[in-house]
Scaffold this active site. Structure first.
Site, mmCIF file in Angstrom:
data_model
loop_
_atom_site.group_PDB
_atom_site.id
_atom_site.type_symbol
_atom_site.label_atom_id
_atom_site.label_comp_id
_atom_site.label_asym_id
_atom_site.label_seq_id
_atom_site.Cartn_x
_atom_site.Cartn_y
_atom_site.Cartn_z
ATOM 1 N N GLY A 12 0.780 -1.223 0.000
ATOM 2 C CA GLY A 12 0.000 0.000 0.000
ATOM 3 C C GLY A 12 0.816 1.280 0.000
ATOM 4 C CB SER A 13 4.325 2.157 -0.871
ATOM 5 O OG SER A 13 4.442 1.805 -2.224
ATOM 6 C CG ASN A 14 1.848 3.385 -5.661
ATOM 7 O OD1 ASN A 14 2.263 4.415 -6.190
ATOM 8 N ND2 ASN A 14 2.427 2.204 -5.850
ATOM 9 C CG LEU A 84 -1.790 -7.640 -7.066
ATOM 10 C CD1 LEU A 84 -0.706 -8.489 -6.422
ATOM 11 C CD2 LEU A 84 -1.201 -6.806 -8.203
ATOM 12 C CG ASN A 101 -4.194 -0.830 -12.737
ATOM 13 O OD1 ASN A 101 -4.004 -1.040 -11.542
ATOM 14 N ND2 ASN A 101 -3.536 -1.483 -13.687
ATOM 15 C CG HIS A 103 1.166 -2.309 -15.630
ATOM 16 N ND1 HIS A 103 0.677 -3.497 -15.126
ATOM 17 C CD2 HIS A 103 2.239 -2.631 -16.389
ATOM 18 C CE1 HIS A 103 1.425 -4.493 -15.577
ATOM 19 N NE2 HIS A 103 2.378 -3.996 -16.346
ATOM 20 C CG ASP A 144 -2.178 -4.601 -17.257
ATOM 21 O OD1 ASP A 144 -2.632 -3.977 -16.279
ATOM 22 O OD2 ASP A 144 -1.474 -5.611 -17.144
ATOM 23 C CD GLU A 173 4.305 2.125 -9.095
ATOM 24 O OE1 GLU A 173 3.782 1.390 -9.934
ATOM 25 O OE2 GLU A 173 4.537 1.755 -7.926
#
Ligand code: GAR
Length: 188
Positions: A12-14, A84, A101, A103, A144, A173
């Site tokens: 969950g760093s993003n 995911l 999303n 990627h 994607d 990111e």
């Protein structure tokens, strides 16, 4: 207040960067974090930041239970940040152009089923790519393949492991994802 919902499966760093970006915003808030993993790091991040979280199983996603939760929130944007599982087509149909999303590669390269996280960076290293990057895109029924919103490239000629590549990609990111989310939520 505009409402952002985040789906995440892992550390969950993003999600954290997005949460911090909007922490004092008078304009938009992170309403709920959804996770398909009961022990995902993102749940601790939600707790620390006082954000509601919902853990769900595959059945909840397929039988409409998750969709009902989302409907109650009436989100302006749904952000997949390291989520995911394939996103269900009934939710995609309900929120056209409101689901995005991130990627960890330069799509259309290194995308598709099974291409996530470490597997992407391993493939990039194996192919001796000189550069990789990030792609932020709208979500459609195919992994994607939705319209690209943003891409950024980074040189990885000096990287010798998937971890080193992952770190470079994460830096991109963390820098750009919150900004892209802000731009989209402002224009929505
Ligand atoms: C991120 O690098 C994201 O791009 C990737 O998972 C990582 C999650 O990291 N997503 C995919 O591979 C989706 N196909 P985080 O949990 O620390 O944000």
């Amino acid at each position: 207040m505009r409402r952002i919902v985040i789906f995440a499966s892992g550390a969950g760093s993003n999600a954290e960067k997005i949460i911090l970006h909007f922490k004092n915003s008078a304009f938009a808030e992170i309403s709920t974090i959804f996770s398909n993993k009961a022990n995902a790091g993102v749940l601790e991040i939600a707790r620390k930041n006082g954000i509601k979280s919902i853990v769900f199983g595959r059945e909840d996603l397929e039988n409409g239970a998750v969709m009902e939760q989302i409907k109650k929130i009436e989100p302006d944007l749904i952000v997949l940040a390291g989520f995911l599982w394939k996103f269900p087509s009934d939710i995609i149909a309900l929120y056209p152009d409101k689901i995005i999303n991130i990627h960890p590669a330069l799509l259309p390269k290194y995308g598709g089923k099974g291409m996530y996280g470490r597997y992407v960076h391993e493939a990039v290293l194996k192919n001796k790519e000189k550069e990789t990057g990030i792609t932020i895109h709208y979500v459609n029924e195919h992994y994607d393949e939705g319209t690209y919103i943003f891409q950024k490239t980074v040189n990885i000629e000096k990287c010798n492991s998937p971890e080193e590549i992952a770190q470079k990609v994460h830096e991109l990111e963390h820098e750009y994802f919150p900004l892209v989310v802000e731009k989209l939520i402002t224009n929505n």
